[in-house]
Design a protein around this motif. Sequence first.
Motif, short mmCIF file in Angstrom:
data_model
loop_
_atom_site.label_atom_id
_atom_site.label_comp_id
_atom_site.label_asym_id
_atom_site.label_seq_id
_atom_site.Cartn_x
_atom_site.Cartn_y
_atom_site.Cartn_z
N GLY A 172 2.06 6.59 8.95
CA GLY A 172 0.91 5.90 8.53
C GLY A 172 0.56 4.49 9.46
N THR A 173 -0.55 4.49 9.86
CA THR A 173 -1.06 3.28 10.66
C THR A 173 -1.88 2.29 10.25
OG1 THR A 173 -2.83 4.51 11.88
CG2 THR A 173 -0.68 4.67 12.88
N ALA A 174 -2.17 2.60 8.81
CA ALA A 174 -2.94 1.66 8.06
C ALA A 174 -2.71 2.30 6.56
CB ALA A 174 -4.39 1.79 8.37
N ALA A 175 -3.11 1.32 5.75
CA ALA A 175 -3.17 1.34 4.27
C ALA A 175 -4.37 1.16 3.53
CB ALA A 175 -1.69 1.18 3.85
N ALA A 176 -4.48 1.60 2.47
CA ALA A 176 -5.67 0.95 1.60
C ALA A 176 -5.44 1.35 0.36
CB ALA A 176 -6.95 1.69 1.82
N THR A 177 -6.11 0.62 -0.67
CA THR A 177 -5.75 0.71 -2.21
C THR A 177 -7.05 1.73 -2.90
OG1 THR A 177 -4.37 -1.21 -2.06
CG2 THR A 177 -5.30 -0.41 -4.30
N PHE A 178 -6.57 2.42 -3.59
CA PHE A 178 -7.85 3.07 -4.38
C PHE A 178 -7.34 3.11 -5.74
CE2 PHE A 178 -7.17 4.90 -0.12
CZ PHE A 178 -8.41 4.75 0.45
N GLY A 179 -8.09 2.64 -6.66
CA GLY A 179 -7.75 2.72 -8.16
C GLY A 179 -6.39 2.25 -8.46
N GLY A 180 -5.80 1.12 -7.89
CA GLY A 180 -4.56 0.61 -8.16
C GLY A 180 -3.55 1.10 -7.58
N VAL A 181 -3.68 2.32 -6.48
CA VAL A 181 -2.52 3.03 -5.82
C VAL A 181 -2.58 2.69 -4.17
CG1 VAL A 181 -1.64 5.26 -5.10
CG2 VAL A 181 -2.63 4.68 -7.44
N THR A 182 -1.89 2.10 -3.58
CA THR A 182 -2.00 1.97 -2.17
C THR A 182 -1.26 3.00 -1.41
OG1 THR A 182 -2.19 -0.39 -2.69
CG2 THR A 182 -1.54 0.10 -0.48
N VAL A 183 -1.78 3.89 -0.48
CA VAL A 183 -1.35 4.74 0.21
C VAL A 183 -1.57 4.66 1.85
CG1 VAL A 183 -1.22 6.44 -1.80
CG2 VAL A 183 -3.31 6.01 -0.55
N PRO A 184 -1.33 5.70 2.55
CA PRO A 184 -1.62 5.33 3.86
C PRO A 184 -3.15 5.84 4.00
CG PRO A 184 0.55 6.41 4.01
CD PRO A 184 0.03 6.43 2.31
#
Length: 225
Positions: free
Chosen positions: A205-217
């Motif tokens: 992973g080169t970046a991450a984002a948060t979706f609905g409380g879950v942070t993933v690549p």
Amino acid sequence: MRASVPGQVERRLVQAAEPAVFTDAEVDGLPDPVRRYLRAAIAPGTPLVTAARVGMRGQIRLGRWLPFRAVELLAPHRGFHWAARAAGSISGFDCYVSGEGQMRWRLLGLVPVMRADGPDISRSAAGRVVGEAMWLPTALLPRFGVDWSAADDHHLTARWPLDTHEAALELVIDDQGRLRESVFQRWGDPDRTGTFGLHPCGGEGTAAATFGGVTVPSEGRAGWF
């Protein structure tokens, strides 16, 4: 693109969310690096879902690199259905449902270009479920039958049963617990030799984002070796 998932497939993959949310109690007793990863990936109060839709876009190598868009229905304990369109002309799906894997691809929606199934395809698809699980850390909690271990502060392994297979996903995290790399052994024939075997597969992973409380690549690359 919109996901095209047959209703019976969706019913087999999707189950109602657990009537619980993430708290520190979910990671009690786990090795410190595992707790660091899960706390970084799951915000307090996040519903403990075990299935999700994941949208993606990028470049995929089909002889040459082509742009693609896809929507995946992912359930790490039951399977996946990945529907995609590449270069605007090749469309179809890969899936693993009820212990069986399939690949179905067509050119312009009419001409079959790939149709595959059988034991080797099923075993390979089961391995893909393992790799995709990094996008749904709520499904990797001990309450769902996942066993965690840590070789050191940055190298973790999650294991769980998947039909007749044992899933084993190795993760590399940074000092803050953020996921940087994943690797797993996948059954396949990546060099097209005609002989299937186990080969390392994974991504970074080169970046991450948060979706609905879950942070993933949210950006990176993945593939064999």
